[in-house]
Design a protein around this motif. Structure first.
Motif, short mmCIF file in Angstrom:
data_model
loop_
_atom_site.label_atom_id
_atom_site.label_comp_id
_atom_site.label_asym_id
_atom_site.label_seq_id
_atom_site.Cartn_x
_atom_site.Cartn_y
_atom_site.Cartn_z
N LEU A 221 -73.90 -19.50 -86.15
CA LEU A 221 -72.92 -20.45 -86.69
C LEU A 221 -73.52 -21.84 -86.89
CD1 LEU A 221 -69.40 -19.83 -85.10
CD2 LEU A 221 -69.94 -20.22 -87.50
N ALA A 222 -74.34 -22.26 -85.95
CA ALA A 222 -74.90 -23.62 -86.03
C ALA A 222 -75.69 -23.83 -87.30
CB ALA A 222 -75.77 -23.90 -84.80
N GLN A 223 -76.33 -22.76 -87.82
CA GLN A 223 -77.13 -22.88 -89.05
C GLN A 223 -76.36 -22.49 -90.31
OE1 GLN A 223 -78.51 -20.98 -86.26
NE2 GLN A 223 -79.24 -22.99 -85.55
N SER A 224 -75.08 -22.24 -90.15
CA SER A 224 -74.29 -21.71 -91.28
C SER A 224 -73.85 -22.78 -92.26
CB SER A 224 -73.05 -20.99 -90.76
OG SER A 224 -72.15 -21.92 -90.17
N GLY A 225 -73.90 -24.03 -91.85
CA GLY A 225 -73.41 -25.09 -92.73
C GLY A 225 -71.93 -25.35 -92.59
N VAL A 226 -71.24 -24.60 -91.73
CA VAL A 226 -69.82 -24.80 -91.51
C VAL A 226 -69.62 -26.09 -90.72
CG1 VAL A 226 -67.75 -23.90 -90.40
CG2 VAL A 226 -69.31 -22.35 -91.58
N ARG A 227 -68.75 -26.94 -91.19
CA ARG A 227 -68.50 -28.23 -90.53
C ARG A 227 -67.90 -27.99 -89.14
NH1 ARG A 227 -64.89 -33.17 -93.09
NH2 ARG A 227 -65.28 -34.71 -91.41
#
Length: 303
Positions: A221-227
């Motif tokens: 998740l941390a690298q997903s680009g999700v704010r």
């Protein structure tokens, strides 16, 4: 052959809330929902079946507080009031009206209208037929699985196929249950995952594909680009059971035991229209609507 599946309760309640209290039974009960629903059904049938045979069915909700979902989660639709005597009468009348027209009507205490529509849609798919689901309920977007399937709000004229649905919600129809599991559905008292709104849910599913895939890739998740990925990951892990429960509530049943065959072909005929005309007059509805039934009966006789 076209298959039309009507989410009847949506249009009954629309008439109940929007039409004036102008028509009443001899006993004094209001009939505005019956009037509006009857007009809606005549509009629909005149458009889709006056000149060609089609398959058409209607589904009704009568399972408030008794649906299988209430056993999974006691809070399901808990904030909705049960129909009072006046509305309950109109709901019964609308189902009877549907049957007077010769349209198969489906309902029960265990399943909701959406589940009956889902089961009928599955039968249509198995026979290679596209479905037109007549509703404005986004939950039924889950059924837009074929290129020719349509979600049609016959009251507003809005039509969506897979492409338009995906563009509107940011997820494909087959991802809709996972989407609702993340954002929740306040109209049905279904909680979602705190901190996950519509845009975030769509982005998560665009990135990871499904709730199940997301579960095994929290570390990405941390690298997903999700704010706000770190906070969202924490919320997802803390409320994962709630998300799975929500998904089980929004997924549509598609194997109702008694729904095992599609209805026969239907085409609007004079006899049921005249039967409806007499039924409306006996109920206490006079004026343009019964007259319309008679005029439409004459038209289909000249076919």
């Amino acid at each position: 052959m076209p298959v039309y599946l009507v989410d009847a309760s949506i249009y009954i309640f629309r008439a109940w809330f929007s039409l004036p209290d102008r028509w009443r039974t001899p006993d004094g009960f209001p009939l505005n929902a019956v009037y509006g629903y009857a007009a809606f059904m005549l509009d629909l049938l005149e458009e889709v079946s006056a000149d060609q045979p089609v398959i058409v069915a209607a589904a009704f909700d009568e399972s408030l507080r008794t649906c299988f979902r209430n056993k999974l989660y006691a809070g399901y639709k808990a904030s909705r009031e049960l129909p009072d005597e006046a509305l309950a009468l109109q709901l019964r009348c609308c189902r009877e009206l549907t049957e007077v027209l010769g349209i198969p009507a489906y309902s029960g205490i265990k399943y909701e209208a959406d589940d009956y529509i889902s089961s009928l849609a599955r039968l249509a798919r198995e026979q290679g037929q596209d479905c037109c689901v007549i509703s404005r309920d986004k939950d039924l977007g889950q059924l837009l699985l074929g290129a020719g399937d349509v979600l049609w709000d016959a009251a507003s004229g809005s039509r969506m196929q897979r492409e338009q649905f995906t563009e509107k919600f940011g997820v494909a129809p087959e991802q809709m249950a996972d989407y609702l599991a993340l954002v929740g559905d306040p109209s049905d008292d279904i909680p979602g995952v705190p901190g996950v709104g519509a845009k975030t849910a769509a982005q998560l599913l665009q990135t990871f594909g499904s709730l199940d895939q997301l579960r095994y890739r929290f570390d990405q998740l941390a690298q997903s680009g999700v704010r706000g990925a770190a906070r969202i990951s924490q919320n997802l892990q803390q409320h994962w059971g709630q998300a799975l429960l929500a998904r089980s509530l929004v997924q549509l049943a598609e194997h109702i035991e008694e729904v095992n065959v599609l209805p026969s072909a239907y085409q609007l005929q004079a006899e049921p229209l005249l039967a409806l005309q007499g039924w409306l007059l006996e109920l206490g509805i006079e004026g343009p609507l019964p007259a319309r039934c008679g005029n439409l009966a004459q038209r289909v006789r000249r076919r």
